[in-house]
Write a protein that holds these residues in place. Sequence first.
Motif, PDB file in Angstrom:
ATOM      1  N   HIS A 132      94.124  89.226  27.781  1.00 24.73           N
ATOM      2  CA  HIS A 132      93.983  90.426  26.950  1.00 24.73           C
ATOM      3  C   HIS A 132      92.784  90.333  26.003  1.00 24.73           C
ATOM      4  O   HIS A 132      92.690  91.100  25.036  1.00 24.73           O
ATOM      5  CB  HIS A 132      95.253  90.661  26.128  1.00 24.73           C
ATOM      6  CG  HIS A 132      96.406  91.207  26.924  1.00 24.73           C
ATOM      7  ND1 HIS A 132      97.150  90.450  27.790  1.00 24.73           N
ATOM      8  CD2 HIS A 132      96.932  92.466  26.997  1.00 24.73           C
ATOM      9  CE1 HIS A 132      98.102  91.187  28.346  1.00 24.73           C
ATOM     10  NE2 HIS A 132      97.981  92.431  27.884  1.00 24.73           N
ATOM     11  N   GLY A 154     106.209  93.148  23.035  1.00 22.61           N
ATOM     12  CA  GLY A 154     104.849  93.611  22.792  1.00 22.61           C
ATOM     13  C   GLY A 154     104.233  93.057  21.519  1.00 22.61           C
ATOM     14  O   GLY A 154     103.253  93.626  21.010  1.00 22.61           O
ATOM     15  N   GLN A 181     100.306  92.008  21.904  1.00 22.83           N
ATOM     16  CA  GLN A 181      99.357  93.114  21.865  1.00 22.83           C
ATOM     17  C   GLN A 181      99.220  93.685  20.457  1.00 22.83           C
ATOM     18  O   GLN A 181      98.117  94.030  20.012  1.00 22.83           O
ATOM     19  CB  GLN A 181      99.789  94.218  22.843  1.00 22.83           C
ATOM     20  CG  GLN A 181      99.712  93.822  24.307  1.00 22.83           C
ATOM     21  CD  GLN A 181     100.977  93.135  24.791  1.00 22.83           C
ATOM     22  OE1 GLN A 181     101.746  92.579  24.011  1.00 22.83           O
ATOM     23  NE2 GLN A 181     101.181  93.174  26.100  1.00 22.83           N
ATOM     24  N   THR A 182     100.343  93.762  19.743  1.00 23.05           N
ATOM     25  CA  THR A 182     100.291  94.304  18.374  1.00 23.05           C
ATOM     26  C   THR A 182      99.465  93.412  17.461  1.00 23.05           C
ATOM     27  O   THR A 182      98.658  93.905  16.652  1.00 23.05           O
ATOM     28  CB  THR A 182     101.719  94.450  17.819  1.00 23.05           C
ATOM     29  OG1 THR A 182     102.486  95.300  18.672  1.00 23.05           O
ATOM     30  CG2 THR A 182     101.695  95.040  16.419  1.00 23.05           C
TER      31      THR A 182
END
Length: 466
Positions: free
Chosen positions: A313, A271, A274-275
């Motif tokens: 994203h 992840g 996304q972070t």
Amino acid sequence: MDDTRLCSAVIMKLIFCYSGRASLCCLFLVLLQLHCSLSQKSEGALTVVENTEGGRGVDEEEEVTVDDDDDDDDGGGDFEVVQPNEQWQTLKPGQAVPAGSHVRLNLQTGEREVRLGEEQLKYWTQQHREEEKSRSSIDPDELKRAMKKIKEDQSSQDSAPSRFRPLDELKKDMADLDLLVETDVQIMRRLLDQFNSSSSTLEQRLSILQELEYMVHQVDNAQTLCAMGGLSFILQGLNSSAVRFQENSALVLGSAVASNPVVQVQAVEAGALQTLLTTLATTQPLNVKKKVLYALACLLRHFPYAQRHFLSHGGLQILSELFRADAGGILRTRIVTMLYDMISEKELISQAGLDPVQDQAHAERLRQYSQVSLQEELMEEGWCSLVPQLLQSTEHDYREKALRALLAMTPVCLDQYRSDGVLLGSLLALRLQYSELIQSEMILGEETSYFTEMVELIDSLQVKVK
């Protein structure tokens, strides 16, 4: 002197000895002088040096020097030539000496003796000293000892492997001495334990992050850190409220994933993408955003899977907001450079795909990059008009990055470039400016290659825009 004068001088000395009632020694010396003079007359090589100290006393040895005359008038037969040295040596009858030699008559023995003359002796002594010095510099005993040592060293080298000891044995010995040799794995394990300890302060954790950032530049260490679960606490550091903690965590992550596909995959699965995007989308200090952009660029480089997820994203939207909000141009340059790298590597992969001989891995890379629609989304997100704004900067480096990105984006942005009056005007002004800089540098004799390259980039872009 001739025979008449010689006889007169001898008679006068005899009269003096007789009238002065001198001793028989005086008479003997006069007769001896007559003998020497006659010998000199016959041999033509010796001259008597009389005592100059005065008085009636006579030295035990009267010195005689050899005149530097030509060969004997009578051209007598061959003589045995004695080579003198610094010591007095006896002359035998029939022996000759070189010119310049020093000859004396030993009154105690009545024999003639010879050695080098003063001038010859001076040079002989100097030469003798140098020879003695050179001989003394090599001591035979010293040479023997040196040769013996060489043989001993050779024999010891032949048996050197037997002196090596196992690593476990060395560790045991050093442990007994309270010494501990840690491997990189052990060091990272210790640092992680200290980091997770509840007693560790913020400063201690920051110091641990700095040590880890140095270590994970090595590919193996970065992979080991991930295997130990180090990614989790690094990502937690990105979510920290402490600015310095966020900065150092981003640096460790960027260094760990740089040119390390194994860690890139693990970071995306954990992840990290996304972070990083979330951190950029929220209000953060400039230093934090710079470090996070560094980590994001390292994560996306040569990793089409991560690039595809970055686009899906909303990564380009987040970067465009950062670009518009950055008035200083620091973040703009980093963003444009990252986009240019992504466009260029996809183009290089596509060109390499023209090779008729391809391996299976290359075919897979082509397939993955084909799923990354980067340039199309750049046009949709308005980057065709955003990137030209970087040309307004006064920094040459910022302008260079913008020109290279504009050239890479030409296939999808060409129509907008042609209709963008601000862009066209900026290109004309920049070309004029860099041409003047080239002329100035040439007058001063300075290097002009950088400004020449800038003019070439502008010319290439103008040619495509026409």
